[in-house]
Write a protein that holds these residues in place. Structure first.
Motif, PDB file in Angstrom:
ATOM      1  N   MET A  34      32.288  42.909  47.987  1.00 24.78           N
ATOM      2  CA  MET A  34      32.905  42.653  46.687  1.00 24.78           C
ATOM      3  C   MET A  34      32.639  41.199  46.306  1.00 24.78           C
ATOM      4  N   ILE A  35      32.575  40.944  44.995  1.00 26.82           N
ATOM      5  CA  ILE A  35      32.462  39.582  44.476  1.00 26.82           C
ATOM      6  C   ILE A  35      33.336  39.530  43.232  1.00 26.82           C
ATOM      7  N   SER A  85      45.330  43.947  38.106  1.00 29.09           N
ATOM      8  CA  SER A  85      44.398  43.293  37.182  1.00 29.09           C
ATOM      9  C   SER A  85      42.947  43.447  37.605  1.00 29.09           C
ATOM     10  N   VAL A  86      42.694  43.970  38.794  1.00 27.50           N
ATOM     11  CA  VAL A  86      41.326  44.053  39.314  1.00 27.50           C
ATOM     12  C   VAL A  86      40.548  45.111  38.533  1.00 27.50           C
ATOM     13  N   SER A  87      39.431  44.694  37.932  1.00 24.37           N
ATOM     14  CA  SER A  87      38.624  45.623  37.128  1.00 24.37           C
ATOM     15  C   SER A  87      37.143  45.457  37.449  1.00 24.37           C
ATOM     16  N   TYR A  88      36.448  46.583  37.492  1.00 22.89           N
ATOM     17  CA  TYR A  88      35.026  46.610  37.830  1.00 22.89           C
ATOM     18  C   TYR A  88      34.181  46.110  36.664  1.00 22.89           C
ATOM     19  N   ILE A 104      29.331  44.272  44.588  1.00 20.81           N
ATOM     20  CA  ILE A 104      30.114  45.019  43.601  1.00 20.81           C
ATOM     21  C   ILE A 104      31.028  44.020  42.897  1.00 20.81           C
ATOM     22  N   GLY A 105      30.789  43.814  41.585  1.00 17.55           N
ATOM     23  CA  GLY A 105      31.436  42.731  40.869  1.00 17.55           C
ATOM     24  C   GLY A 105      32.726  43.122  40.166  1.00 17.55           C
ATOM     25  N   PHE A 106      33.736  42.238  40.248  1.00 22.68           N
ATOM     26  CA  PHE A 106      35.054  42.486  39.662  1.00 22.68           C
ATOM     27  C   PHE A 106      35.564  41.241  38.940  1.00 22.68           C
ATOM     28  N   MET A 107      36.500  41.480  38.029  1.00 18.90           N
ATOM     29  CA  MET A 107      37.323  40.433  37.433  1.00 18.90           C
ATOM     30  C   MET A 107      38.759  40.677  37.892  1.00 18.90           C
ATOM     31  N   ALA A 108      39.525  39.590  38.029  1.00 17.64           N
ATOM     32  CA  ALA A 108      40.932  39.720  38.415  1.00 17.64           C
ATOM     33  C   ALA A 108      41.706  38.527  37.856  1.00 17.64           C
ATOM     34  N   ARG A 109      43.034  38.629  37.890  1.00 12.59           N
ATOM     35  CA  ARG A 109      43.897  37.537  37.442  1.00 12.59           C
ATOM     36  C   ARG A 109      44.864  37.162  38.556  1.00 12.59           C
ATOM     37  N   ALA A 110      45.336  35.921  38.480  1.00 13.28           N
ATOM     38  CA  ALA A 110      46.318  35.443  39.454  1.00 13.28           C
ATOM     39  C   ALA A 110      47.111  34.304  38.845  1.00 13.28           C
ATOM     40  N   ASP A 111      48.256  34.030  39.444  1.00 16.57           N
ATOM     41  CA  ASP A 111      49.096  32.905  39.042  1.00 16.57           C
ATOM     42  C   ASP A 111      48.466  31.629  39.614  1.00 16.57           C
ATOM     43  N   ASP A 112      48.023  30.715  38.730  1.00 21.13           N
ATOM     44  CA  ASP A 112      47.331  29.522  39.209  1.00 21.13           C
ATOM     45  C   ASP A 112      48.290  28.434  39.699  1.00 21.13           C
TER      46      ASP A 112
END
Length: 540
Positions: free
Chosen positions: A387-388, A445-448, A462-470
Motif C-alpha cells: 500500500m502507498i 477515510s481510506v479511499s482507493y 496500491i495507492g490510497f488517500m486518507a485523512r487524520a488529525d494533524d
C-alpha cells in the motif's frame, strides 16, 4: 492523439504561480486547447471555462452573442475570399478575428488572459489553393491596475502537411507556448511563425491505450513466437538497468540481430521473455532480453556502436540507466515495456528452483512461467501487494510525507509498506501509517486511487488517500524513515514545479544547490506517489 503535453504543464504551472486566470476561444483545435489545460493538475484554480466556435455560420451564440465578432469570423465567406482562392488573404482574416476575439473574451469574461485560435487543419481546405494547415493565435491580457485589455502576443503557425490530428496537436501546443510567453514577459520559444509537423518535440506522445496486447494465448505457441522474433523489438536489460536513448524519454529498442551483436561482443548470455504485441495488437511483437554475465565495458562499447549505426554518428549513443529512477520519465508506452520486462527478469533471476521439491526449473511459455524438471509443477511470477498513501489533515490543508534513507535531503514522498498475510488494504494503510509516524488515520477515510507495478524487486503499489488529525504527535520509526512532516499546499505546489529525475540523489542535490530556498522535493511524474500528491492538490 495525446490529451495534453509539456507546454500545457508549463502553462498551468505559470498561471498557478502568478495566481492568474485564462479563458480560451478556439476553432480549428476543436476543444483540444481547453481539454489540455483541464488535464493538468490544479487547472480548476486558473481556468474558468471557454468556448469552441466550430460551425462558422452558426457560432454567434458561442461568441458572446456578439455581432461584430461573428461578422469578423464569417468575413471570408461574405467577401468572396473562400471562392476566389486567396489563401493569404484568408489567413489575414483569421489574424484579425483572433485579435478581436481574445480581447473581447478577456474583457467580458474578466480573466487575466484570453487565448483565441482560428485557422484550418485539413485534410480538405477552403480556399482551395490552401494545401497545408495553419492557425492564427492571439493572447490578450488585462492590466491588473487599470483593467485595460490589450493583445500582447500573436503568432501564425504554419504546418508542413494536412494531417488533421497532428495539426490540431501542433496548434494547441503553440497556443500554450504563446500564452506562456505572455505570462513570463519574454519570448520563451523561438520564431513568431512556426513550421512544425505536430509530432510533439517536447515529450514523446503516449501510444493509444492500451498500448500492449499481452497476447497470452501466444505464450504457449513456441512456433508462433519463433515467427514473431525476427521482426520484434527488444527491451535490453542488465541488472537493474535498461538500454535508454539519450534524454531518458525513450528506451533504445533493438532488433534481434542487434541483440545478438551485444551478446557476442560482451560474452553475455541472454534470457528472453515475450511481452506481447505493441499498438494494442496491431504492431510488432515486443520481447525483453536480460543480458547476464559478460564484460560491462565491452557491452557499453557495443551498445554505443549499434546506437551510432541506428541514429548516425552525430547522435549521442544509447546507454544503460537505472530503471527504478528512469522509468517514470518514459512515455507511457515505453514505461509499460520497461516495467513489464524488468518484472519478468527480476522473477527469473530470483526463482530458479521449484518451491515444492527444490529441483531446477526451466522457463516455458515465452519466459512467463517456470516448469519444474523434477515434479513438473508450474509456477508464475508473483507480485507482493504494497500500500502507498497520502494522508491529509481533516481541514485538507496539509499532507503528511516521509523521507527514507535512500532519498536525498528534503525529498519526501507518500508513506508505503507491504500488506501482510490476511490483512485488508485499508487495514494495512492504518497500520503502516501508525507504525512509521505514530499517526492514526480516520479509518473510514481510506479511499482507493490507483495502482502501479513496481518490480524492485516484485511489488505492486496500491495507492490510497486518507485523512487524520494533524494535532497528533509524530513518533517516527527511524528504522523506516529519517523524518516525516506535514506540508501545506504552497510548499507542495512549489515542489511540484521542479522537473527532472529527482529520485536520483545527484539530481536532487543539484536542484537544492541551485535553489537552496526549496523546502521540499517530491517524486517526479510517472510514479504512483506523485499521482497521489497531485490528486490531493487537485482537490482544492
Amino acid at each position: 492523439m495525446r490529451l495534453s503535453s509539456t507546454p500545457f504543464a508549463r502553462l498551468v504551472s505559470a498561471l498557478k504561480r502568478t495566481k492568474a486566470t485564462v479563458t480560451v476561444t478556439e476553432s480549428t483545435c476543436g476543444g483540444l486547447i481547453q481539454s489540455s489545460i483541464l488535464a493538468q493538475p490544479g487547472a480548476s484554480a486558473v481556468y474558468y471555462g471557454g468556448t469552441v466556435a466550430y460551425n462558422t455560420r452558426r457560432s454567434k451564440k458561442f461568441l458572446l452573442d456578439d455581432d461584430e465578432l461573428h461578422a469578423s469570423l464569417i468575413a471570408p465567406f461574405d467577401a468572396g475570399i473562400i471562392e476566389s482562392g486567396e489563401s493569404e488573404r484568408y489567413v489575414r482574416t483569421k489574424i484579425e478575428w483572433t485579435r478581436r476575439t481574445s480581447a473581447a473574451f478577456c474583457e467580458r469574461i474578466g480573466t487575466d488572459y484570453a487565448i483565441a485560435e482560428g485557422g484550418a487543419a485539413g485534410p480538405t481546405f477552403r480556399p482551395r489553393d490552401l494545401d497545408r494547415g495553419f492557425a492564427a493565435i492571439a493572447v490578450a491580457r488585462r492590466d491588473a491596475s487599470t483593467g485595460d485589455v490589450e493583445v500582447v502576443r500573436e503568432r501564425v503557425v504554419r504546418s508542413r502537411h494536412a494531417h488533421r490530428e497532428k495539426n490540431m496537436r501542433l496548434f494547441a501546443d503553440e497556443a500554450a507556448k504563446l500564452a506562456l510567453e505572455a505570462i513570463v514577459g519574454e519570448e520563451a520559444f523561438e520564431d513568431e511563425e512556426v513550421d512544425g509537423d505536430g509530432d510533439g518535440d517536447e515529450a514523446p506522445p503516449p501510444a493509444p491505450a492500451p498500448f500492449m496486447d499481452r497476447a497470452t494465448l501466444l505464450r504457449s505457441d513456441a512456433a508462433a513466437l519463433d515467427r514473431l522474433a525476427p521482426s520484434a523489438r527488444y527491451v535490453v536489460l542488465r541488472g537493474g538497468t535498461a538500454l535508454f536513448r539519450p534524454g531518458l524519454e525513450q528506451l533504445a529498442l533493438m532488433s534481434r540481430d542487434e541483440v545478438d551483436i551485444l551478446a557476442a561482443a560482451s560474452g553475455a548470455r541472454t534470457e528472453t521473455s515475450f511481452l506481447g504485441l505493441t499498438d494494442a495488437g496491431d504492431g510488432p511483437a515486443a520481447f525483453g532480453v536480460d543480458l547476464i554475465g559478460g564484460d560491462d565495458g565491452a557491452l557499453e562499447k557495443a551498445a554505443s556502436a549499434v546506437g551510432g549505426a541506428l541514429d548516425g554518428d552525430a547522435a549521442p549513443p544509447p546507454h544503460f540507466s537505472d530503471v527504478r529512477t528512469g522509468a517514470p520519465l518514459l512515455a507511457p508506452d515505453h514505461n509499460e515495456l520497461a516495467l513489464h520486462s524488468m518484472a519478468l527478469a527480476q522473477w527469473q533471476r530470483r526463482a530458479p528452483f521449484c518451491s515444492e521439491c527444490g529441483s531446477l526449473t526451466v522457463l516455458v511459455d515465452g519466459g512467463t512461467a517456470r516448469k519444474c524438471s523434477g515434479c513438473g509443477a508450474v509456477s508464475w511470477p508473483r507480485q507482493d501487494p504494497s500500500m502507498i498513501v497520502v494522508i491529509s489533515n481533516r481541514a485538507d490543508t496539509r499532507v503528511l510525507l516521509g523521507r527514507s534513507r535512500r532519498h536525498a535531503p528534503r525529498m519526501h514522498t507518500a508513506l508505503a509498506g507491504f500488506v501482510e498475510a490476511g490483512e485488508t488494504f485499508e487495514r494495512a494503510v492504518a497500520r503502516e501509517a501508525y507504525e512509521e509516524t505514530g499517526v492514526r488515520v480516520d479509518v473510514d477515510s481510506v479511499s482507493y486511487v490507483g495502482s502501479q507495478p513496481w518490480p524492485f524487486p516484485q511489488s505492486a503499489m496500491i495507492g490510497f488517500m486518507a485523512r487524520a488529525d494533524d494535532r497528533q504527535e509524530l513518533n517516527i520509526d527511524t528504522n523506516e524513515l529519517v523524518e516525516a512532516a506535514w506540508f501545506d499546499r504552497e510548499q507542495v505546489r512549489r515542489a511540484a514545479e521542479v522537473r527532472g529525475p529527482l529520485m536520483r540523489r545527484d539530481v536532487a542535490e543539484r536542484v537544492l544547490r541551485d535553489d537552496p530556498s526549496l523546502e521540499l522535493l517530491i517524486p517526479p511524474r510517472g510514479v504512483i506517489a506523485r499521482t497521489l500528491i497531485e490528486a490531493w492538490l487537485e482537490r482544492q
